[in-house]
Motif scaffolding. Structure first.
Motif, short mmCIF file in Angstrom:
data_model
loop_
_atom_site.label_atom_id
_atom_site.label_comp_id
_atom_site.label_asym_id
_atom_site.label_seq_id
_atom_site.Cartn_x
_atom_site.Cartn_y
_atom_site.Cartn_z
N ALA A 18 -9.82 2.87 -7.75
CA ALA A 18 -10.23 1.93 -8.79
C ALA A 18 -9.21 1.88 -9.92
CB ALA A 18 -11.60 2.33 -9.32
N ALA A 19 -8.70 3.05 -10.32
CA ALA A 19 -7.69 3.07 -11.38
C ALA A 19 -6.40 2.37 -10.93
CB ALA A 19 -7.39 4.52 -11.78
N ALA A 20 -6.03 2.57 -9.66
CA ALA A 20 -4.82 1.91 -9.14
C ALA A 20 -5.00 0.40 -9.10
CB ALA A 20 -4.50 2.46 -7.74
N LEU A 21 -6.19 -0.05 -8.66
CA LEU A 21 -6.44 -1.49 -8.62
C LEU A 21 -6.44 -2.09 -10.03
CD1 LEU A 21 -9.26 -1.67 -5.91
CD2 LEU A 21 -6.87 -2.40 -5.69
N ASP A 38 -4.88 -0.94 -12.69
CA ASP A 38 -3.50 -0.96 -13.20
C ASP A 38 -2.69 -2.07 -12.57
OD1 ASP A 38 -1.15 0.40 -14.60
OD2 ASP A 38 -0.52 0.48 -12.50
N HIS A 39 -2.89 -2.30 -11.26
CA HIS A 39 -2.14 -3.36 -10.57
C HIS A 39 -2.54 -4.74 -11.07
CE1 HIS A 39 0.12 -5.25 -7.30
NE2 HIS A 39 -0.92 -6.06 -7.16
N ILE A 40 -3.83 -4.93 -11.30
CA ILE A 40 -4.30 -6.24 -11.80
C ILE A 40 -3.76 -6.50 -13.20
CG2 ILE A 40 -6.33 -7.54 -12.49
CD1 ILE A 40 -7.82 -6.18 -10.18
N LEU A 41 -3.75 -5.47 -14.02
CA LEU A 41 -3.22 -5.64 -15.38
C LEU A 41 -1.73 -5.99 -15.36
CD1 LEU A 41 -5.00 -2.74 -17.31
CD2 LEU A 41 -5.45 -5.19 -17.49
N ARG A 42 -1.00 -5.33 -14.50
CA ARG A 42 0.44 -5.62 -14.41
C ARG A 42 0.70 -6.98 -13.77
NH1 ARG A 42 3.89 -0.13 -12.97
NH2 ARG A 42 3.01 1.19 -14.61
N ASP A 43 -0.14 -7.34 -12.80
CA ASP A 43 0.05 -8.63 -12.14
C ASP A 43 -0.22 -9.78 -13.09
OD1 ASP A 43 0.60 -10.39 -10.09
OD2 ASP A 43 -1.50 -10.50 -9.47
N LEU A 44 -1.22 -9.63 -13.93
CA LEU A 44 -1.53 -10.67 -14.92
C LEU A 44 -0.68 -10.55 -16.17
CD1 LEU A 44 -5.43 -10.72 -14.70
CD2 LEU A 44 -3.81 -12.29 -13.64
N GLN A 45 0.14 -9.49 -16.24
CA GLN A 45 1.04 -9.29 -17.36
C GLN A 45 0.28 -9.25 -18.69
OE1 GLN A 45 4.08 -12.24 -17.22
NE2 GLN A 45 4.95 -11.53 -15.29
N ILE A 46 -0.86 -8.52 -18.69
CA ILE A 46 -1.66 -8.35 -19.90
C ILE A 46 -1.16 -7.12 -20.63
CG2 ILE A 46 -3.97 -7.94 -20.82
CD1 ILE A 46 -5.07 -9.37 -18.40
N ARG A 47 -0.78 -7.25 -21.85
CA ARG A 47 -0.28 -6.16 -22.65
C ARG A 47 -1.36 -5.70 -23.64
NH1 ARG A 47 5.85 -8.22 -24.15
NH2 ARG A 47 6.56 -8.49 -21.99
N PRO A 81 14.10 -5.25 -8.88
CA PRO A 81 12.66 -5.51 -8.74
C PRO A 81 11.85 -4.62 -9.67
CG PRO A 81 13.46 -4.19 -6.91
CD PRO A 81 14.68 -4.57 -7.70
N PRO A 82 10.66 -5.03 -10.03
CA PRO A 82 9.82 -4.20 -10.91
C PRO A 82 9.40 -2.93 -10.20
CG PRO A 82 8.57 -6.06 -10.07
CD PRO A 82 9.99 -6.28 -9.65
N PRO A 83 9.12 -1.88 -10.95
CA PRO A 83 8.70 -0.62 -10.29
C PRO A 83 7.37 -0.79 -9.58
CG PRO A 83 8.40 -0.50 -12.67
CD PRO A 83 9.16 -1.77 -12.40
N LEU A 84 7.20 0.02 -8.54
CA LEU A 84 5.97 -0.05 -7.76
C LEU A 84 4.78 0.48 -8.57
CD1 LEU A 84 7.24 1.24 -4.29
CD2 LEU A 84 6.91 -1.12 -5.01
N THR A 85 3.69 -0.22 -8.41
CA THR A 85 2.45 0.26 -9.04
C THR A 85 1.80 1.31 -8.13
OG1 THR A 85 1.17 -1.51 -8.01
CG2 THR A 85 2.13 -1.95 -10.18
N LEU A 86 0.77 1.97 -8.67
CA LEU A 86 0.08 2.99 -7.90
C LEU A 86 -0.62 2.38 -6.69
CD1 LEU A 86 -0.76 5.94 -7.60
CD2 LEU A 86 -2.70 5.48 -9.13
N ALA A 87 -1.14 1.16 -6.85
CA ALA A 87 -1.81 0.51 -5.73
C ALA A 87 -0.82 0.16 -4.63
CB ALA A 87 -2.53 -0.75 -6.22
N GLN A 88 0.39 -0.22 -4.98
CA GLN A 88 1.40 -0.51 -3.97
C GLN A 88 1.87 0.77 -3.29
OE1 GLN A 88 4.26 -2.64 -6.30
NE2 GLN A 88 3.25 -4.63 -5.99
N LYS A 89 1.95 1.86 -4.06
CA LYS A 89 2.34 3.13 -3.44
C LYS A 89 1.27 3.63 -2.48
CE LYS A 89 5.26 4.66 -7.28
NZ LYS A 89 5.46 5.69 -8.35
N LEU A 90 0.01 3.36 -2.80
CA LEU A 90 -1.08 3.76 -1.91
C LEU A 90 -1.25 2.82 -0.73
CD1 LEU A 90 -3.77 4.85 -4.54
CD2 LEU A 90 -2.29 6.33 -3.16
N LEU A 120 -2.32 -0.37 -0.93
CA LEU A 120 -3.38 -1.35 -1.13
C LEU A 120 -2.83 -2.76 -1.27
CD1 LEU A 120 -5.55 0.69 -3.66
CD2 LEU A 120 -5.84 0.51 -1.18
N PHE A 121 -1.61 -2.91 -1.78
CA PHE A 121 -0.96 -4.21 -1.93
C PHE A 121 0.45 -4.10 -1.38
CE2 PHE A 121 -4.21 -4.36 -5.21
CZ PHE A 121 -4.71 -5.63 -5.07
#
Length: 310
Positions: free
Chosen positions: A18-21, A23-32, A89-98, A100-101
């Motif tokens: 859930a935390a990885a998802l 974090d990935h959604i926040l980075r994908d939407l570029q929400i700061r 390229p941007p660094p991999l998120t936790l969801a991509q390392k796992l 999930l994406f």
């Protein structure tokens, strides 16, 4: 104990996922997160004011080495150099390392960018207006996406800021790569040069045509007659070339009111020369030969005559 360990590990995996998802959604939407931004410091203004008030403080003595050489500005090749805006390229998120994406695509090579550009050239994207603002590219910065679509750089940045995500406005491709190109600027310069050359060539041709109409008589009978009449009027002939007397078209009266020198009828030839009608008739009778055509006394060309009247 094993059941308890397995039961405790399963919620832990769910929490990590859930935390990885998230974090990935926040980075994908570029929400700061605005709370992470450092607050503006209030101590900078008085420091700058203090430095501005005492410019002589902490100044080190320097050695005068003479006039400095002027730095050369960027040449035309540097201004038209193409480069990639996001080479890494941007660094991999936790969801991509796992797993999930899918991870972001690797950066395109020079050969792949060349194929993308050739596809864009075949589509004629640089010849058409920008799909976002519907204006010509002209000399404004232009970017090519990895999906072969072309936009204004400022328009694409505004679109990304408005949508808050990185998606192509046309094909909706995510995580595209951008490259700065100058095809629109080159095409615009070519169009400007073509318009300037067309205007100059049109001016040259119009000048040549007006000069040609002034020198060469037309083939149509009415236009030819008008051409020679205007030419004779512009010549301002004042005397007859046969009798060497003035070509007067008016009647000059004497002291008693009676006409002293009545006007003599003049005739205009097709070669634009003007004579007295009686002088030309006398010359035609005096000329030797059985040919019905007579030659002009001045230019020796066969003519047709027209009486101008009194």
């Amino acid at each position: 104990m094993l059941r308890k360990k397995g039961h405790s590990a399963k919620p832990a995996n769910f929490a990590i996922t859930a935390a990885a998802l998230q974090d990935h959604i926040l980075r994908d939407l570029q929400i700061r997160n605005p709370s992470r931004a450092p607050p503006p410091s209030k101590t900078k203004v008085p420091k700058t004011e203090a430095r501005a008030k005492s410019p002589q403080r902490n100044r080190k003595p320097g050695v005068d080495t003479g006039p400095k050489k002027p730095t050369r500005g960027p040449g035309l090749e540097d201004a038209e150099k193409e480069y990639v805006l996001d080479p890494h390229p941007p660094p991999l998120t936790l969801a991509q390392k796992l797993g999930l994406f899918d991870p972001p695509p690797r950066p395109l090579s020079s050969a792949e960018w060349e194929r993308v550009k050739q596809r864009s050239v075949l589509q004629g994207d640089s010849l058409q207006p920008c799909p976002i603002c519907k204006e010509e590219f002209e000399l404004r910065p232009q970017v090519l996406l990895s999906c072969s679509h072309v936009f204004h750089r400022a328009c694409l940045q505004a679109f990304e800021k408005f949508t808050n995500k990185k998606t192509c406005p046309l094909c909706r491709k995510n995580q595209y790569q951008t490259r700065v190109i100058h095809d629109g600027a080159r095409l615009f310069r070519t169009q400007c040069a073509t318009r300037i050359q067309a205007s100059w060539r049109g001016h040259v041709v119009r000048t040549w045509y007006r000069d040609l109409r002034r020198r060469v008589p037309p083939t149509d009978a009415k236009l030819r007659r008008k051409f020679f009449e205007e030419k004779a009027l512009h010549r301002e002939t004042r005397e007859c070339s046969i009798c060497l007397t003035p070509l007067s078209l008016s009647v000059r009266g004497g002291d008693d009111g009676h006409p002293a020198h009545p006007s003599r009828e003049t005739v205009l030839l097709s070669c634009s020369h003007v004579f007295h009608h009686t002088c030309l008739l006398a010359l035609e009778e005096f000329s030797v030969g059985d040919s019905p055509l007579h030659a002009c006394p001045l230019c020796r060309s066969c003519y047709q005559k027209k009486r101008l009247g009194c």
